[in-house]
Motif scaffolding. Structure first.
Motif, PDB file in Angstrom:
ATOM      1  N   GLU A 107       9.655  18.479  12.191  1.00  0.00           N
ATOM      2  CA  GLU A 107       8.376  18.907  12.743  1.00  0.00           C
ATOM      3  C   GLU A 107       7.331  17.812  12.566  1.00  0.00           C
ATOM      4  O   GLU A 107       7.345  17.072  11.571  1.00  0.00           O
ATOM      5  CB  GLU A 107       7.893  20.188  12.051  1.00  0.00           C
ATOM      6  N   ASN A 108       6.420  17.721  13.530  1.00  0.00           N
ATOM      7  CA  ASN A 108       5.340  16.741  13.436  1.00  0.00           C
ATOM      8  C   ASN A 108       4.419  17.101  12.275  1.00  0.00           C
ATOM      9  O   ASN A 108       4.146  18.278  12.014  1.00  0.00           O
ATOM     10  CB  ASN A 108       4.540  16.684  14.733  1.00  0.00           C
ATOM     11  N   ALA A 109       3.936  16.088  11.593  1.00  0.00           N
ATOM     12  CA  ALA A 109       3.063  16.319  10.437  1.00  0.00           C
ATOM     13  C   ALA A 109       2.097  15.162  10.291  1.00  0.00           C
ATOM     14  O   ALA A 109       2.383  14.028  10.692  1.00  0.00           O
ATOM     15  CB  ALA A 109       3.895  16.467   9.159  1.00  0.00           C
ATOM     16  N   THR A 110       0.939  15.460   9.712  1.00  0.00           N
ATOM     17  CA  THR A 110      -0.062  14.431   9.425  1.00  0.00           C
ATOM     18  C   THR A 110      -0.440  14.534   7.957  1.00  0.00           C
ATOM     19  O   THR A 110      -0.931  15.573   7.505  1.00  0.00           O
ATOM     20  CB  THR A 110      -1.320  14.594  10.290  1.00  0.00           C
ATOM     21  N   LEU A 111      -0.193  13.458   7.232  1.00  0.00           N
ATOM     22  CA  LEU A 111      -0.550  13.382   5.821  1.00  0.00           C
ATOM     23  C   LEU A 111      -1.838  12.577   5.698  1.00  0.00           C
ATOM     24  O   LEU A 111      -1.929  11.451   6.176  1.00  0.00           O
ATOM     25  CB  LEU A 111       0.567  12.688   5.028  1.00  0.00           C
ATOM     26  N   THR A 112      -2.857  13.167   5.065  1.00  0.00           N
ATOM     27  CA  THR A 112      -4.124  12.476   4.855  1.00  0.00           C
ATOM     28  C   THR A 112      -4.382  12.345   3.361  1.00  0.00           C
ATOM     29  O   THR A 112      -4.403  13.346   2.643  1.00  0.00           O
ATOM     30  CB  THR A 112      -5.293  13.249   5.505  1.00  0.00           C
ATOM     31  N   LEU A 113      -4.568  11.120   2.903  1.00  0.00           N
ATOM     32  CA  LEU A 113      -4.812  10.858   1.489  1.00  0.00           C
ATOM     33  C   LEU A 113      -6.129  10.109   1.322  1.00  0.00           C
ATOM     34  O   LEU A 113      -6.352   9.076   1.960  1.00  0.00           O
ATOM     35  CB  LEU A 113      -3.680  10.010   0.889  1.00  0.00           C
ATOM     36  N   ASP A 114      -6.997  10.630   0.478  1.00  0.00           N
ATOM     37  CA  ASP A 114      -8.198   9.909   0.062  1.00  0.00           C
ATOM     38  C   ASP A 114      -7.913   9.300  -1.296  1.00  0.00           C
ATOM     39  O   ASP A 114      -7.447   9.989  -2.216  1.00  0.00           O
ATOM     40  CB  ASP A 114      -9.399  10.846  -0.006  1.00  0.00           C
ATOM     41  N   VAL A 115      -8.207   8.007  -1.403  1.00  0.00           N
ATOM     42  CA  VAL A 115      -7.831   7.248  -2.593  1.00  0.00           C
ATOM     43  C   VAL A 115      -9.050   6.535  -3.146  1.00  0.00           C
ATOM     44  O   VAL A 115      -9.844   5.964  -2.383  1.00  0.00           O
ATOM     45  CB  VAL A 115      -6.742   6.202  -2.239  1.00  0.00           C
ATOM     46  N   ALA A 116      -9.204   6.570  -4.457  1.00  0.00           N
ATOM     47  CA  ALA A 116     -10.326   5.881  -5.100  1.00  0.00           C
ATOM     48  C   ALA A 116      -9.849   5.184  -6.355  1.00  0.00           C
ATOM     49  O   ALA A 116      -8.964   5.672  -7.061  1.00  0.00           O
ATOM     50  CB  ALA A 116     -11.436   6.876  -5.448  1.00  0.00           C
ATOM     51  N   ALA A 117     -10.450   4.028  -6.623  1.00  0.00           N
ATOM     52  CA  ALA A 117     -10.194   3.298  -7.865  1.00  0.00           C
ATOM     53  C   ALA A 117     -11.531   2.813  -8.409  1.00  0.00           C
ATOM     54  O   ALA A 117     -12.339   2.253  -7.663  1.00  0.00           O
ATOM     55  CB  ALA A 117      -9.253   2.119  -7.624  1.00  0.00           C
TER      56      ALA A 117
ATOM     57  N   LEU B 119       0.819  -1.201   0.000  1.00  0.00           N
ATOM     58  CA  LEU B 119       0.000   0.000   0.000  1.00  0.00           C
ATOM     59  C   LEU B 119       0.857   1.258   0.000  1.00  0.00           C
ATOM     60  O   LEU B 119       0.674   2.139  -0.855  1.00  0.00           O
ATOM     61  CB  LEU B 119      -0.932   0.004   1.211  1.00  0.00           C
ATOM     62  N   ILE B 120       1.767   1.386   0.951  1.00  0.00           N
ATOM     63  CA  ILE B 120       2.541   2.625   1.022  1.00  0.00           C
ATOM     64  C   ILE B 120       3.484   2.764  -0.174  1.00  0.00           C
ATOM     65  O   ILE B 120       3.725   3.873  -0.661  1.00  0.00           O
ATOM     66  CB  ILE B 120       3.303   2.755   2.358  1.00  0.00           C
ATOM     67  N   ASN B 121       3.995   1.629  -0.677  1.00  0.00           N
ATOM     68  CA  ASN B 121       4.855   1.687  -1.870  1.00  0.00           C
ATOM     69  C   ASN B 121       4.066   2.167  -3.085  1.00  0.00           C
ATOM     70  O   ASN B 121       4.542   2.988  -3.869  1.00  0.00           O
ATOM     71  CB  ASN B 121       5.459   0.324  -2.166  1.00  0.00           C
ATOM     72  N   SER B 122       2.843   1.646  -3.243  1.00  0.00           N
ATOM     73  CA  SER B 122       2.043   2.008  -4.413  1.00  0.00           C
ATOM     74  C   SER B 122       1.545   3.447  -4.330  1.00  0.00           C
ATOM     75  O   SER B 122       1.399   4.123  -5.358  1.00  0.00           O
ATOM     76  CB  SER B 122       0.865   1.043  -4.578  1.00  0.00           C
ATOM     77  N   LEU B 123       1.300   3.938  -3.116  1.00  0.00           N
ATOM     78  CA  LEU B 123       0.926   5.342  -2.969  1.00  0.00           C
ATOM     79  C   LEU B 123       2.098   6.250  -3.327  1.00  0.00           C
ATOM     80  O   LEU B 123       1.924   7.306  -3.943  1.00  0.00           O
ATOM     81  CB  LEU B 123       0.457   5.624  -1.540  1.00  0.00           C
ATOM     82  N   PHE B 124       3.287   5.859  -2.954  1.00  0.00           N
ATOM     83  CA  PHE B 124       4.468   6.648  -3.284  1.00  0.00           C
ATOM     84  C   PHE B 124       4.734   6.623  -4.790  1.00  0.00           C
ATOM     85  O   PHE B 124       5.076   7.651  -5.386  1.00  0.00           O
ATOM     86  CB  PHE B 124       5.694   6.112  -2.531  1.00  0.00           C
ATOM     87  N   ASP B 125       4.557   5.453  -5.399  1.00  0.00           N
ATOM     88  CA  ASP B 125       4.859   5.287  -6.828  1.00  0.00           C
ATOM     89  C   ASP B 125       3.686   5.619  -7.745  1.00  0.00           C
ATOM     90  O   ASP B 125       3.827   5.573  -8.973  1.00  0.00           O
ATOM     91  CB  ASP B 125       5.302   3.851  -7.108  1.00  0.00           C
ATOM     92  N   ASP B 126       2.519   5.922  -7.166  1.00  0.00           N
ATOM     93  CA  ASP B 126       1.313   6.227  -7.955  1.00  0.00           C
ATOM     94  C   ASP B 126       0.913   5.083  -8.880  1.00  0.00           C
ATOM     95  O   ASP B 126       0.568   5.283 -10.046  1.00  0.00           O
ATOM     96  CB  ASP B 126       1.509   7.509  -8.789  1.00  0.00           C
ATOM     97  N   ASP B 127       0.948   3.861  -8.362  1.00  0.00           N
ATOM     98  CA  ASP B 127       0.509   2.710  -9.149  1.00  0.00           C
ATOM     99  C   ASP B 127      -0.337   1.782  -8.272  1.00  0.00           C
ATOM    100  O   ASP B 127      -0.045   0.606  -8.096  1.00  0.00           O
ATOM    101  CB  ASP B 127       1.683   1.949  -9.773  1.00  0.00           C
ATOM    102  N   LEU B 128      -1.404   2.349  -7.723  1.00  0.00           N
ATOM    103  CA  LEU B 128      -2.252   1.634  -6.767  1.00  0.00           C
ATOM    104  C   LEU B 128      -2.767   0.313  -7.324  1.00  0.00           C
ATOM    105  O   LEU B 128      -2.878  -0.683  -6.608  1.00  0.00           O
ATOM    106  CB  LEU B 128      -3.429   2.522  -6.361  1.00  0.00           C
TER     107      LEU B 128
END
Length: 276
Positions: free
Chosen positions: A215-225, A117-126
């Motif tokens: 610095e602390n950070a929160t990344l939120t991603l909504d994903v759809a296929a 999951l995290i690899n495909s989100l980084f590479d944009d190939d869900l």
């Protein structure tokens, strides 16, 4: 040029296209009015039905994939389109790391799904690497980004990837990722609803909490296929500003009929489709 007798021309036309509703009407003695009325369908209605019936699904070409991409007018809020080369290089460093196997009861199997999951989100190939034509378009709004992709998976199976996505909220509901510098990030995955479009669809929200630049950070991603035959749309939107679920819903709601139009040999309307 010598004109054929009307009776002969009508007979040849009927022989070439026998069996269709419009041909049956055209071959009647008075132009088909009686035959159409007998079926409760006027000649004009029959023509409209034939026009609206999609042609057999075509193979998606690169030009077709680009034609199926959404525009700024298709999504809400103040999204601005960026250059394709810029969108192609979008990669968030918070998604780089190794999944901690000790977080899982079934260890390697679950950890592998979460790593994918995290690899495909980084590479944009869900849904995996497209086996056919593909195109993408990126949009920005403040610190948020939206990446929209159309691709063909004619020699692979996007349905398998959708099944994998459907299980992630259970398998990967919460896990830890260790970055190269040793820092740890907490990842949470939940499912999100999508409009009832396409042949099959899955939606996820992925939240990554950690640190970047000290610095602390929160990344939120909504994903759809969304799958349409052997082709699919994927949308990833979000950033440090929070969720972008409304924009993701709008993207798939407006984008799916664009892809269907392309596959049916039609040119998508330049204005957003009005789908309730």
């Amino acid at each position: 040029m010598t004109r054929r007798p009307a009776r002969l021309a009508r007979a040849v036309s009927c022989a070439l296209a026998a069996g269709t509703l419009m041909t049956t009407a055209a071959c009647s003695g008075d132009g088909g009015t009686d035959a159409s009325r007998a079926r409760g369908v006027t000649a004009e209605q029959a023509a409209e039905q034939q026009r609206q019936t999609p042609s057999p699904t075509a193979t998606l070409t690169t030009d077709g994939a680009r034609m199926a991409l959404i525009t700024e007018a298709d999504i809400e809020d103040d999204w601005t389109q960026v250059r394709d080369t810029e969108a192609e290089n979008w990669h968030d460093s918070l998604l780089i790391g190794t999944v901690d196997v000790s977080d899982f009861l079934t260890a390697k199997a679950q950890a592998a799904s979460c790593q994918r999951l995290i690899n495909s989100l980084f590479d944009d190939d869900l849904l995996g690497r497209p086996s056919g034509a593909s195109a993408l378009r990126g949009f920005e709004q403040g610190d948020s980004r939206l990446l929209y992709q159309v691709a063909s998976y004619e020699r692979t199976d996007p349905e398998d990837s959708l099944h994998w996505m459907a299980k992630l909220p259970e398998k990967c509901d919460q896990f830890t990722v260790t970055a190269d510098d040793g820092g740890q990030r907490t990842v949470q995955v939940i499912d999100i609803p999508l409009p009832d479009v396409g042949d099959a669809r899955e939606g996820l929200r992925v939240t990554v909490r950690g640190s970047t630049g000290g610095e602390n950070a929160t990344l939120t991603l909504d994903v759809a296929a969304v799958r349409v035959g052997d082709d699919a749309i994927t949308v990833t939107a979000g950033g440090l500003d929070g969720d972008e679920n409304d924009s993701v819903e709008q993207a798939v709601k407006q984008g799916t009929p664009r892809l269907k139009d392309v596959l049916a040999g039609r040119t998508p309307t330049p204005n957003p489709s009005q789908i309730e």
